[in-house]
Design a protein around this motif. Structure first.
Motif, PDB file in Angstrom:
ATOM      1  N   LYS A 298       0.757  -1.074   0.154  1.00  0.00           N
ATOM      2  CA  LYS A 298      -0.125  -0.096   0.159  1.00  0.00           C
ATOM      3  C   LYS A 298       1.033   1.173   0.099  1.00  0.00           C
ATOM      4  N   ALA A 299       1.987   1.187   0.507  1.00  0.00           N
ATOM      5  CA  ALA A 299       2.894   2.103   0.651  1.00  0.00           C
ATOM      6  C   ALA A 299       3.231   2.789  -0.757  1.00  0.00           C
ATOM      7  N   GLY A 300       3.260   2.053  -1.869  1.00  0.00           N
ATOM      8  CA  GLY A 300       3.260   2.539  -3.218  1.00  0.00           C
ATOM      9  C   GLY A 300       4.893   2.334  -3.869  1.00  0.00           C
ATOM     10  N   ALA A 301       5.078   2.633  -4.997  1.00  0.00           N
ATOM     11  CA  ALA A 301       6.292   2.497  -5.792  1.00  0.00           C
ATOM     12  C   ALA A 301       7.112   3.474  -4.895  1.00  0.00           C
ATOM     13  N   GLY A 302       8.677   3.063  -4.787  1.00  0.00           N
ATOM     14  CA  GLY A 302       9.642   3.964  -4.144  1.00  0.00           C
ATOM     15  C   GLY A 302       9.210   4.500  -2.633  1.00  0.00           C
ATOM     16  N   ASN A 303       8.543   3.896  -1.905  1.00  0.00           N
ATOM     17  CA  ASN A 303       8.064   4.017  -0.712  1.00  0.00           C
ATOM     18  C   ASN A 303       8.546   2.815   0.368  1.00  0.00           C
ATOM     19  N   ASN A 304       8.548   3.064   1.340  1.00  0.00           N
ATOM     20  CA  ASN A 304       8.414   1.914   2.563  1.00  0.00           C
ATOM     21  C   ASN A 304       7.714   2.256   3.531  1.00  0.00           C
TER      22      ASN A 304
END
Length: 170
Positions: free
Chosen positions: A70-76
């Protein structure tokens, strides 16, 4: 008359001494068997708590993976909020089938969505999962950092914490 007395003497049966000897032998065997059985019971209880801890770790990992997705691409997970961790902890309780007020768990997640450390506590034992291994401690002998608060599931990522209470009525 003498014939009846001879017939009574010729009857086959056990004497009182023979019966007492058999009972003493049975008592000795029981005295040897009972400690062995209690050892098996303790071992089975430890295995049971390890299985319960594995369920907690798998539930925490499932929720960590979900949060990471759920954080999305490039996130952590460093962007995870307390509300999202609260919801994940509540869902982890369901996944781990924690339905008793006498159990509790904590899980520390990495920013990459992996379970770094998990602690599961019930009324008898505490299990610590770390570096891929499970260590069992007697709940009274475990240090405070090796115990989870009962009746709750806590998820932590960095300095953000989420917590859900176990509802024993479901």
């Amino acid at each position: 008359m003498f014939e009846k007395i001879r017939n009574l003497k010729n009857k086959k049966g056990f004497t009182l001494v023979e019966l007492i000897v058999v009972l003493v032998i049975l008592a000795i065997l029981a005295a040897l068997l009972i400690p062995a059985l209690t050892g098996y019971i303790d071992k089975a209880n430890k295995e049971k708590v390890i299985v319960e801890a594995r369920m907690v770790v798998m539930a925490a990992q499932t929720e960590a993976s979900s949060l990471y997705g759920k954080a999305g691409a490039g996130n952590n997970l460093s962007t995870a909020t307390a509300d999202s961790l609260n919801a994940a902890a509540a869902e982890a309780i369901k996944l781990a089938e924690m339905n008793s007020n006498e159990v509790g768990a904590t899980a520390t997640l990495t920013n990459e969505g992996k379970v770094e450390k998990a602690i599961y506590t019930n009324s008898l034992y505490t299990v610590v999962y770390e570096n891929g291994s499970y260590n069992v401690y007697d709940v009274n002998g475990a240090d405070a950092d090796k115990k989870a608060a009962l009746n709750a599931f806590t998820l932590t990522v960095g300095s953000t914490t989420g917590k859900a209470t176990i509802d024993s009525t479901t």
